[in-house]
Design an enzyme around this catalytic site. Structure first.
Site, mmCIF file in Angstrom:
data_model
loop_
_atom_site.group_PDB
_atom_site.id
_atom_site.type_symbol
_atom_site.label_atom_id
_atom_site.label_comp_id
_atom_site.label_asym_id
_atom_site.label_seq_id
_atom_site.Cartn_x
_atom_site.Cartn_y
_atom_site.Cartn_z
ATOM 1 N N HIS A 316 3.585 -4.102 0.232
ATOM 2 C CA HIS A 316 4.823 -4.791 0.630
ATOM 3 C C HIS A 316 5.032 -4.580 2.121
ATOM 4 O O HIS A 316 4.728 -3.518 2.657
ATOM 5 C CB HIS A 316 6.024 -4.220 -0.136
ATOM 6 C CG HIS A 316 7.205 -5.120 -0.123
ATOM 7 N ND1 HIS A 316 8.085 -5.165 0.928
ATOM 8 C CD2 HIS A 316 7.620 -6.044 -1.010
ATOM 9 C CE1 HIS A 316 9.014 -6.061 0.669
ATOM 10 N NE2 HIS A 316 8.762 -6.619 -0.493
ATOM 11 N N ASP A 374 6.240 -7.729 -8.379
ATOM 12 C CA ASP A 374 5.397 -8.692 -9.100
ATOM 13 C C ASP A 374 4.382 -8.028 -10.005
ATOM 14 O O ASP A 374 3.712 -8.720 -10.786
ATOM 15 C CB ASP A 374 4.685 -9.590 -8.081
ATOM 16 C CG ASP A 374 5.682 -10.460 -7.344
ATOM 17 O OD1 ASP A 374 5.710 -10.427 -6.101
ATOM 18 O OD2 ASP A 374 6.486 -11.120 -8.029
HETATM 19 C C1 SDX Z 1 7.084 -10.423 -2.626
HETATM 20 O O1 SDX Z 1 9.159 -9.762 1.799
HETATM 21 C C2 SDX Z 1 9.649 -9.570 0.622
HETATM 22 O O2 SDX Z 1 10.654 -8.906 0.450
HETATM 23 C C3 SDX Z 1 8.918 -10.240 -0.519
HETATM 24 C C4 SDX Z 1 9.422 -9.920 -1.920
HETATM 25 C C5 SDX Z 1 10.794 -10.508 -2.172
HETATM 26 O O3 SDX Z 1 11.482 -10.019 -3.081
HETATM 27 O O4 SDX Z 1 11.131 -11.548 -1.511
HETATM 28 O O5 SDX Z 1 9.464 -8.527 -2.127
HETATM 29 C C6 SDX Z 1 8.508 -10.552 -2.988
HETATM 30 O O6 SDX Z 1 6.552 -11.322 -2.034
HETATM 31 C C7 SDX Z 1 6.353 -9.146 -2.942
HETATM 32 C C8 SDX Z 1 4.891 -9.135 -2.403
HETATM 33 C C9 SDX Z 1 4.025 -9.938 -3.392
HETATM 34 N N1 SDX Z 1 2.678 -10.133 -2.841
HETATM 35 C C10 SDX Z 1 1.608 -9.486 -3.361
HETATM 36 O O7 SDX Z 1 1.682 -8.627 -4.242
HETATM 37 C C11 SDX Z 1 0.271 -9.924 -2.781
HETATM 38 C C12 SDX Z 1 -0.575 -8.689 -2.483
HETATM 39 N N2 SDX Z 1 0.056 -7.955 -1.384
HETATM 40 C C13 SDX Z 1 -0.453 -8.212 -0.044
HETATM 41 O O8 SDX Z 1 -0.888 -9.514 0.182
HETATM 42 C C14 SDX Z 1 0.414 -7.569 1.051
HETATM 43 O O9 SDX Z 1 0.677 -6.292 0.648
HETATM 44 C C15 SDX Z 1 1.718 -8.232 1.457
HETATM 45 C C16 SDX Z 1 1.528 -9.642 1.824
HETATM 46 C C17 SDX Z 1 2.716 -8.125 0.356
HETATM 47 C C18 SDX Z 1 2.238 -7.474 2.681
HETATM 48 O O10 SDX Z 1 1.325 -7.671 3.681
HETATM 49 P P1 SDX Z 1 1.559 -7.044 5.170
HETATM 50 O O11 SDX Z 1 2.836 -6.307 5.249
HETATM 51 O O12 SDX Z 1 1.326 -8.129 6.162
HETATM 52 O O13 SDX Z 1 0.485 -5.935 5.238
HETATM 53 P P2 SDX Z 1 -0.990 -6.199 5.739
HETATM 54 O O14 SDX Z 1 -1.514 -7.435 5.110
HETATM 55 O O15 SDX Z 1 -1.006 -6.079 7.215
HETATM 56 O O16 SDX Z 1 -1.760 -4.961 5.067
HETATM 57 C C19 SDX Z 1 -1.773 -3.699 5.697
HETATM 58 C C20 SDX Z 1 -3.065 -3.045 5.197
HETATM 59 C C21 SDX Z 1 -4.297 -3.923 5.419
HETATM 60 O O17 SDX Z 1 -5.412 -3.080 5.487
HETATM 61 P P3 SDX Z 1 -5.989 -2.661 6.977
HETATM 62 O O18 SDX Z 1 -6.091 -3.921 7.779
HETATM 63 O O19 SDX Z 1 -4.927 -1.709 7.524
HETATM 64 O O20 SDX Z 1 -7.303 -1.996 6.688
HETATM 65 O O21 SDX Z 1 -2.981 -2.860 3.770
HETATM 66 C C22 SDX Z 1 -3.972 -3.647 3.132
HETATM 67 C C23 SDX Z 1 -4.400 -4.692 4.127
HETATM 68 O O22 SDX Z 1 -5.744 -5.106 3.875
HETATM 69 N N3 SDX Z 1 -3.346 -4.243 1.958
HETATM 70 C C24 SDX Z 1 -3.926 -4.342 0.771
HETATM 71 C C25 SDX Z 1 -2.951 -4.920 -0.070
HETATM 72 N N4 SDX Z 1 -1.844 -5.148 0.624
HETATM 73 C C26 SDX Z 1 -2.087 -4.738 1.888
HETATM 74 N N5 SDX Z 1 -5.172 -4.010 0.337
HETATM 75 C C27 SDX Z 1 -5.426 -4.267 -0.970
HETATM 76 N N6 SDX Z 1 -4.548 -4.806 -1.843
HETATM 77 C C28 SDX Z 1 -3.302 -5.143 -1.423
HETATM 78 N N7 SDX Z 1 -2.448 -5.664 -2.273
#
Ligand code: SDX
Length: 454
Positions: A316, A374
């Site tokens: 998140h 989720d």
């Molecule tokens: C919702 O914003 C909100 O409040 C949203 C929400 C709401 O109520 O409105 O809470 C609802 O959208 C919840 C999130 C649902 N999405 C998912 O579950 C999809 C999977 N999650 C990721 O796509 C990600 O965690 C996000 C999109 C939710 C957040 O992404 P960020 O904050 O942009 O973080 P990032 O992509 O920069 O990741 C930081 C690091 C990265 O690794 P490095 O580059 O540091 O090596 O964490 C890793 C990412 O690769 N990472 C994950 C991961 N999420 C982040 N690695 C594996 N699996 C994951 N799920």
């Protein structure tokens, strides 16, 4: 972190010094009542000729708001100051709608009047049902929702003037009341079953369940335990500060677009798998994993930078601790599975084991990746009887009140301006037009590298 201060003006001694292009600027630091302070950069470009750069707005406050507060480090979520745990335990969704819209919990009379108003706006213009006929039966219900919610502005012209407080109030109640009806119609249309009209003697969640699952040929009795579970799920999803879809609604609203169009833009944004579409994607991921034995393979893929796979329902932007909603959703999942007679749903076991293994893994620990709302919602919604392509539609139903509350706050904000971000331009510098005769023949390298089908 400025805890407890009520002054959102610049503190007397709170300034931020910025040195840029051999100039030193003094910027005001703004204080909220909770959460981080904010450096006021509104005059930065005028004073220093530079922009701030913040892709994804990881460190940017886009507005001032009094609606929802999240502390990502503590895993805290407050709606108008009330903890989500208490609202989900003691409250109900319509009461939460009132709280988010008007700023405080309603008295008994206020609650009764609000429920009466919403209940009596649940029907939609009969002409809308023919609007559905244009879709294929296999259209994704989110595609239908984007279209039909936007189309409400073609049916309800008398509540589209955003500068008229009365029309804003009418639009507010129409949208909250009619979105579940349209969602149920989208579901029925996909089944080829007749639309079921809302009933005024049912509460919000029960009405929606009946419109989805009843058929004209027999009576339908809503299971009160399942209806209460759905009502609590709506509370959990009602608002979440400046998330992507809410920011989309605010940006659309800042141009003066009508409320129905703004909410349709929020639905479109919520559909993305990185946002509200993650509940559908998370369940499909758990079904693909299938058994606990295959979890290590998927955890390895999630950690592999060369693999685009991510654990859906994990991570998140704000929570770097457990999403408080995920804990409550896990409890609701267990209650619903027990009630529908499937307490040992194998997918719940896969989810539990996946969470357990991920939370012991350095990769997830050092990045603060925990289950989000989720992760368990898909298992629960499936047990309630909804198909996977309806999961994000349910999220949209619940989040509609959050979008409307932020839209109202933005419209009423005396500081309101049209949202218009700038950019860091890295494209071609100034150059003159080249006549065709001087451009050579054949395909340039740029075309070979493009993926266009021709
Ligand atoms: C919702 O914003 C909100 O409040 C949203 C929400 C709401 O109520 O409105 O809470 C609802 O959208 C919840 C999130 C649902 N999405 C998912 O579950 C999809 C999977 N999650 C990721 O796509 C990600 O965690 C996000 C999109 C939710 C957040 O992404 P960020 O904050 O942009 O973080 P990032 O992509 O920069 O990741 C930081 C690091 C990265 O690794 P490095 O580059 O540091 O090596 O964490 C890793 C990412 O690769 N990472 C994950 C991961 N999420 C982040 N690695 C594996 N699996 C994951 N799920």
């Amino acid at each position: 972190m400025s805890e407890g201060k009520t002054d959102t003006g610049a503190g007397k001694d709170d300034k931020a010094l910025l040195r840029v292009h051999d100039r030193e600027l003094e910027l005001n630091v703004l204080h909220g009542t909770m959460g981080p302070d904010a450096v006021d950069v509104r005059n930065l470009y005028r004073q220093a000729g530079v922009f701030t750069f913040d892709v994804g707005f990881t460190s940017t406050a886009s507005c001032e708001s009094k609606i929802t507060f999240i502390d990502g480090e503590k895993g805290m979520l407050l709606y108008r100051g009330y903890p989500i745990e208490q609202l989900a335990r003691y409250g109900d969704y319509l009461e939460t709608c009132y709280l988010l819209l008007y700023g405080d919990l309603p008295t008994q009379d206020e609650r009764a009047r609000f429920e009466h108003e919403i209940t009596r706006h649940t029907m939609v213009h009969e002409q809308i049902s023919s609007f559905f006929r244009g879709f294929r039966r296999d259209a994704h219900p989110m595609a239908i929702m984007v279209a039909v919610v936007g189309a409400l502005s073609a049916f309800y012209h008398d509540s589209t003037d955003i500068n008229d407080p009365y029309q804003r109030e009418v639009a507010t109640r129409r949208i909250i009341a009619k979105v579940p009806t349209l969602a149920a119609m989208a579901y029925k249309y996909s089944l080829g079953q007749p639309f079921i009209y809302p009933r005024n003697d049912l509460d919000y969640a029960s009405n929606f369940m009946r419109m989805c699952f009843a058929v004209p040929t027999e009576d339908y009795h809503v299971n009160p335990i399942l209806a209460r579970a759905l009502d609590r799920i709506f509370i959990l999803h009602a608002d979440h500060e400046q998330n992507a879809s809410t920011s989309t609604v605010r940006l659309a609203g800042s141009s003066g677009a009508n409320p129905f169009a703004c909410i349709a833009s929020g639905i479109a944004c919520l559909w993305g798998p990185a946002h509200g579409g993650a509940n559908e994607a998370a369940l499909k991921m758990l079904m693909e994993i299938g058994t606990p034995e295959r979890i290590p393979e998927y955890i390895a893929r999630a950690k592999d930078r060369n693999d685009p796979f991510r654990l859906m329902g994990f991570g998140h932007r704000v929570y770097k601790n457990y999403d408080p909603r995920a804990r409550i959703m896990q409890q609701i999942a267990q209650e619903v599975l027990a009630e529908v007679g499937d307490p040992n749903d194998p997918l719940l076991e896969v989810a539990r084991r996946l969470e357990e293994m991920a939370l012991k893994d350095e990769y997830f620990i050092e990045r603060g990746l925990y289950p989000n709302i989720d992760f368990y919602s898909g298992i629960t919604l499936r047990a309630l009887g909804f198909p996977t392509d309806m999961f994000t539609v349910l999220f949209a139903i619940a989040r509609t009140v959050g979008w409307v509350a932020h839209w109202r706050e933005m419209i009423a904000d005396p500081q309101r301006k049209i949202g218009r971000p700038r950019q860091l331009y890295t494209g071609p510098t100034l150059r003159d037009y080249v006549p065709m005769t001087e451009r050579g023949t054949g395909l340039s390298d740029a075309v070979h590298h493009r993926n266009d089908p021709c």
